[in-house]
Scaffold this motif. Structure first.
Motif, PDB file in Angstrom:
ATOM      1  N   MET A  65      46.903  26.717  42.960  1.00 29.68           N
ATOM      2  CA  MET A  65      45.862  26.450  41.965  1.00 29.68           C
ATOM      3  C   MET A  65      45.837  28.457  41.842  1.00 29.68           C
ATOM      4  N   ALA A  66      45.718  28.848  41.017  1.00 26.17           N
ATOM      5  CA  ALA A  66      46.459  30.171  40.630  1.00 26.17           C
ATOM      6  C   ALA A  66      45.193  31.044  41.279  1.00 26.17           C
ATOM      7  N   GLU A  67      45.812  33.027  41.466  1.00 19.87           N
ATOM      8  CA  GLU A  67      44.624  33.765  42.024  1.00 19.87           C
ATOM      9  C   GLU A  67      43.809  34.093  41.124  1.00 19.87           C
ATOM     10  N   LEU A  68      42.670  34.059  41.347  1.00 21.12           N
ATOM     11  CA  LEU A  68      41.808  35.162  40.399  1.00 21.12           C
ATOM     12  C   LEU A  68      41.801  36.465  39.926  1.00 21.12           C
ATOM     13  N   LYS A  69      41.805  36.871  38.747  1.00 19.42           N
ATOM     14  CA  LYS A  69      42.775  38.044  38.701  1.00 19.42           C
ATOM     15  C   LYS A  69      41.999  39.457  38.721  1.00 19.42           C
ATOM     16  N   PRO A  70      42.004  40.213  38.345  1.00 16.46           N
ATOM     17  CA  PRO A  70      40.569  41.454  38.480  1.00 16.46           C
ATOM     18  C   PRO A  70      40.111  40.713  37.596  1.00 16.46           C
ATOM     19  N   LEU A  71      38.399  41.381  37.198  1.00 16.55           N
ATOM     20  CA  LEU A  71      37.993  41.790  35.749  1.00 16.55           C
ATOM     21  C   LEU A  71      38.443  43.258  34.659  1.00 16.55           C
ATOM     22  N   ALA A  72      37.363  42.559  33.783  1.00 14.32           N
ATOM     23  CA  ALA A  72      37.418  43.556  32.697  1.00 14.32           C
ATOM     24  C   ALA A  72      37.079  45.186  33.210  1.00 14.32           C
ATOM     25  N   GLU A  73      37.111  46.105  33.120  1.00 16.88           N
ATOM     26  CA  GLU A  73      36.070  47.468  32.691  1.00 16.88           C
ATOM     27  C   GLU A  73      35.186  47.711  32.620  1.00 16.88           C
ATOM     28  N   ASP A  74      34.722  46.592  31.735  1.00 19.04           N
ATOM     29  CA  ASP A  74      33.578  46.320  30.930  1.00 19.04           C
ATOM     30  C   ASP A  74      32.320  46.195  31.926  1.00 19.04           C
ATOM     31  N   ALA A  75      33.429  44.832  32.774  1.00 14.69           N
ATOM     32  CA  ALA A  75      32.949  43.505  33.283  1.00 14.69           C
ATOM     33  C   ALA A  75      32.022  43.933  34.654  1.00 14.69           C
ATOM     34  N   LEU A  76      32.183  44.811  35.016  1.00 20.80           N
ATOM     35  CA  LEU A  76      31.269  45.249  36.489  1.00 20.80           C
ATOM     36  C   LEU A  76      30.076  46.368  36.360  1.00 20.80           C
ATOM     37  N   PRO A  77      30.146  47.091  35.430  1.00 22.99           N
ATOM     38  CA  PRO A  77      28.386  48.243  35.324  1.00 22.99           C
ATOM     39  C   PRO A  77      27.414  47.002  35.313  1.00 22.99           C
ATOM     40  N   PRO A  78      27.645  46.100  34.165  1.00 22.74           N
ATOM     41  CA  PRO A  78      26.483  45.352  34.199  1.00 22.74           C
ATOM     42  C   PRO A  78      26.315  44.511  35.630  1.00 22.74           C
ATOM     43  N   LEU A  79      27.023  44.648  36.516  1.00 17.76           N
ATOM     44  CA  LEU A  79      26.697  43.884  37.597  1.00 17.76           C
ATOM     45  C   LEU A  79      26.231  44.957  39.145  1.00 17.76           C
ATOM     46  N   LEU A  80      26.100  46.292  38.593  1.00 17.69           N
ATOM     47  CA  LEU A  80      25.371  47.503  39.508  1.00 17.69           C
ATOM     48  C   LEU A  80      24.307  47.032  39.870  1.00 17.69           C
ATOM     49  N   LEU A  81      23.282  46.950  41.072  1.00 18.72           N
ATOM     50  CA  LEU A  81      22.011  47.682  40.424  1.00 18.72           C
ATOM     51  C   LEU A  81      21.920  48.308  40.554  1.00 18.72           C
ATOM     52  N   THR A  82      20.129  47.858  39.953  1.00 17.04           N
ATOM     53  CA  THR A  82      19.325  49.378  38.855  1.00 17.04           C
ATOM     54  C   THR A  82      18.088  49.831  39.782  1.00 17.04           C
ATOM     55  N   GLN A  83      17.284  49.955  39.000  1.00 19.26           N
ATOM     56  CA  GLN A  83      16.494  50.421  39.722  1.00 19.26           C
ATOM     57  C   GLN A  83      14.870  49.495  40.367  1.00 19.26           C
ATOM     58  N   GLU A  84      15.211  48.871  39.106  1.00 26.66           N
ATOM     59  CA  GLU A  84      14.581  47.387  39.313  1.00 26.66           C
ATOM     60  C   GLU A  84      14.939  46.213  39.797  1.00 26.66           C
ATOM     61  N   ASP A  85      16.115  46.491  40.074  1.00 23.45           N
ATOM     62  CA  ASP A  85      16.176  45.506  41.687  1.00 23.45           C
ATOM     63  C   ASP A  85      15.958  46.248  43.045  1.00 23.45           C
ATOM     64  N   LEU A  86      15.826  47.555  42.452  1.00 24.39           N
ATOM     65  CA  LEU A  86      15.730  47.756  44.955  1.00 24.39           C
ATOM     66  C   LEU A  86      13.790  48.066  44.713  1.00 24.39           C
ATOM     67  N   GLY A  87      13.241  48.031  43.537  1.00 21.41           N
ATOM     68  CA  GLY A  87      11.838  48.176  43.334  1.00 21.41           C
ATOM     69  C   GLY A  87      10.990  49.734  43.714  1.00 21.41           C
ATOM     70  N   LYS A  88      10.133  49.854  44.197  1.00 16.98           N
ATOM     71  CA  LYS A  88       9.233  50.839  43.973  1.00 16.98           C
ATOM     72  C   LYS A  88       9.851  52.315  44.875  1.00 16.98           C
ATOM     73  N   GLY A  89       9.774  53.385  44.026  1.00 12.09           N
ATOM     74  CA  GLY A  89      10.540  54.603  45.276  1.00 12.09           C
ATOM     75  C   GLY A  89      12.300  54.843  44.737  1.00 12.09           C
ATOM     76  N   TYR A  90      12.539  54.212  44.289  1.00 13.37           N
ATOM     77  CA  TYR A  90      14.362  54.447  43.816  1.00 13.37           C
ATOM     78  C   TYR A  90      14.531  55.723  43.104  1.00 13.37           C
TER      79      TYR A  90
END
Length: 183
Positions: free
Chosen positions: A1-26
């Motif tokens: 099986m071939a090894e996975l390649k890096p994601l495209a640069e624009d694919a990472l920012p949507p995967l970052l945590l957001t204030q909504e993910d963290l909750g109140k106080g952030y």
């Protein structure tokens, strides 16, 4: 099986945590121009970290995205996402975390201020394919500060959280959970 390649640069920012993910106080941290001056920091007393500093860790992986938050006005939580082939992520994360835990104490100089640092390996939850963590205790002029760094690799993405130990522990599972959307 071939090894996975890096994601495209624009694919990472949507995967970052957001204030909504963290909750109140952030709040999203606003980086000020000149906030980051890595050239102003040096390490003495830890050959593996000195070597890592010379090789430059900023371009260690193919793709990177990052964000940071402030909690309750003084605690911080930063997140970095990296994407590369799984074997590259595994090897370079092992090297990075290995360098940090290879020296239980060292001196870091920020500008002209020497900072004594104590490092210990930290426990990690069973998440993703690989997990790495360490805790730093720094003796700053303003008093001691403890920071935890934890990374989890899942396939061709790695999430790294850095901040107050309780915040890193509280949010690592959520951060890793968001990685599934990238593959």
């Amino acid at each position: 099986m071939a090894e996975l390649k890096p994601l495209a640069e624009d694919a990472l920012p949507p995967l970052l945590l957001t204030q909504e993910d963290l909750g109140k106080g952030y709040a999203q941290a606003q980086e000020q121009p000149g906030d980051r001056k890595p050239d102003d920091v040096s390490v003495q007393g830890c050959p593996s970290l000195e070597k890592l500093g010379r090789s430059g860790e900023k371009d260690m992986f193919a793709v990177k995205a990052e964000t940071s938050f402030i909690y309750a006005r003084d605690a911080t939580l930063s997140e970095e996402l990296h994407s590369d082939r799984p074997s590259v992520l595994s090897s370079k994360l092992s090297e990075l975390f290995g360098a940090y835990i290879s020296c239980p104490t060292y001196t870091m100089t920020s500008g002209t201020t020497p900072i004594e640092v104590k490092v210990s390996k930290a426990a990690t939850p069973e998440l993703g394919d690989e997990q790495f963590a360490y805790t730093l205790m720094m003796e700053l002029p303003s008093g001691p500060q403890v920071l935890k760094t934890m990374a989890v690799r899942k396939d061709n993405i790695a999430v790294m959280l850095v901040g107050a130990p309780a915040l890193v522990d509280r949010h690592i599972k959520t951060a890793v959970g968001k990685l599934s959307a990238g593959n």
